[in-house]
Design an enzyme around this catalytic site. Structure first.
Site, PDB file in Angstrom:
ATOM      1  N   GLU A   1      10.901  44.912 -14.978  1.00 22.15           N
ATOM      2  CA  GLU A   1      10.775  43.701 -15.791  1.00 22.15           C
ATOM      3  C   GLU A   1      12.091  43.344 -16.491  1.00 22.15           C
ATOM      4  O   GLU A   1      12.389  42.177 -16.712  1.00 22.15           O
ATOM      5  CB  GLU A   1       9.680  43.886 -16.851  1.00 22.15           C
ATOM      6  CG  GLU A   1       8.277  44.053 -16.307  1.00 22.15           C
ATOM      7  CD  GLU A   1       7.669  42.758 -15.801  1.00 22.15           C
ATOM      8  OE1 GLU A   1       7.977  41.688 -16.350  1.00 22.15           O
ATOM      9  OE2 GLU A   1       6.893  42.811 -14.831  1.00 22.15           O
TER      10      GLU A   1
ATOM     11  N   GLU B   1      14.438  37.268 -22.456  1.00 19.20           N
ATOM     12  CA  GLU B   1      14.304  36.459 -21.246  1.00 19.20           C
ATOM     13  C   GLU B   1      15.597  35.682 -20.985  1.00 19.20           C
ATOM     14  O   GLU B   1      16.176  35.090 -21.907  1.00 19.20           O
ATOM     15  CB  GLU B   1      13.121  35.501 -21.451  1.00 19.20           C
ATOM     16  CG  GLU B   1      12.744  34.707 -20.247  1.00 19.20           C
ATOM     17  CD  GLU B   1      11.445  33.944 -20.458  1.00 19.20           C
ATOM     18  OE1 GLU B   1      11.144  33.078 -19.629  1.00 19.20           O
ATOM     19  OE2 GLU B   1      10.747  34.220 -21.451  1.00 19.20           O
TER      20      GLU B   1
ATOM     21  N   ASN C   1       0.038  36.892 -27.678  1.00 13.96           N
ATOM     22  CA  ASN C   1       0.378  38.284 -27.385  1.00 13.96           C
ATOM     23  C   ASN C   1       1.179  38.918 -28.527  1.00 13.96           C
ATOM     24  O   ASN C   1       0.989  40.094 -28.844  1.00 13.96           O
ATOM     25  CB  ASN C   1       1.158  38.380 -26.076  1.00 13.96           C
ATOM     26  CG  ASN C   1       0.257  38.300 -24.862  1.00 13.96           C
ATOM     27  OD1 ASN C   1      -0.887  38.751 -24.894  1.00 13.96           O
ATOM     28  ND2 ASN C   1       0.754  37.705 -23.789  1.00 13.96           N
TER      29      ASN C   1
END
Length: 206
Positions: free
Chosen positions: A59, A68, A106
């Site tokens: 990831e 990100e 989340n």
């Protein structure tokens, strides 16, 4: 506090990682989930460690990325229908940490479970290594995602590494969704099992 993976093994596996991803931060974070890599005997414990590190390093590109890469998506992760909204700002809930935690709901769920106010302070996931690792362990140990098991139960219940992929990305990678990404996770897992001196078990691909 001890961890089934030694610091020497961690350094061997990830020599070029971002210095943010500290071994000590990972070890401290494991205290939040004492069943992680301590269940089912040494072989299974090491297999779970390899599975966790394979998925999280995939990831984050071998732990090189803390946040990100594509900033164009940053304002995409606010679900305004949630009653608590996005108090840190619409563009504050982008992917961070080893499992690239994203979305306001989340951040709230992980923060509530771990005892951190991540809804108001999502930046903690990119400034505190222990918090970053803890969010990945939260997902690993408690979230089923699009799969049938938590990642922890997929390994300790002998359902196979394939089920950890399914719980993280489901049809995006499984059943032909993206075989290249799926196979990369399997490759990393196999390599890490070898370094840690354990077996992969069956059911590797989804």
């Amino acid at each position: 506090m001890s961890f089934v993976v030694t610091e020497e093994q961690f350094e061997l596996l990830f020599p070029e990682r971002n210095p943010f991803y500290t071994y000590q931060g990972l070890v401290e974070a494991t205290a939040k989930y004492p069943e992680f890599t301590t269940t089912g005997g040494q072989e299974i414990a090491l297999r779970e460690a390899a599975a966790f590190l394979a998925n999280t390093s995939h990831e984050s590109l071998q732990f090189k990325h803390v946040v990100e890469i594509n900033t164009a998506f940053y304002d995409h992760y606010c679900d305004p229908s949630q009653p608590y909204g996005c108090p840190a700002g619409k563009a504050a809930y982008y992917g961070r940490g080893p499992i690239q935690l994203s979305w306001n709901f989340n951040y709230k769920a992980a923060g509530d479970a771990l005892g951190f106010d991540l809804l108001n302070h999502p930046e903690l996931v990119e400034t505190d290594p222990m918090v970053a690792w803890a969010t990945a362990l939260w997902y690993w140990n408690t979230q089923v995602g699009p799969g049938n098991f938590t990642c922890h139960n997929a390994i300790v219940g002998d359902h196979g590494f394939a089920e950890t992929i399914r719980s993280i990305n489901g049809p995006l990678e499984c059943e032909g969704g993206n075989p290249r990404q799926m196979n990369n996770r399997v490759r990393l897992f196999t390599e890490y099992c070898e370094v840690l001196g354990t077996t992969t078990g069956d059911n590797l691909t989804c």
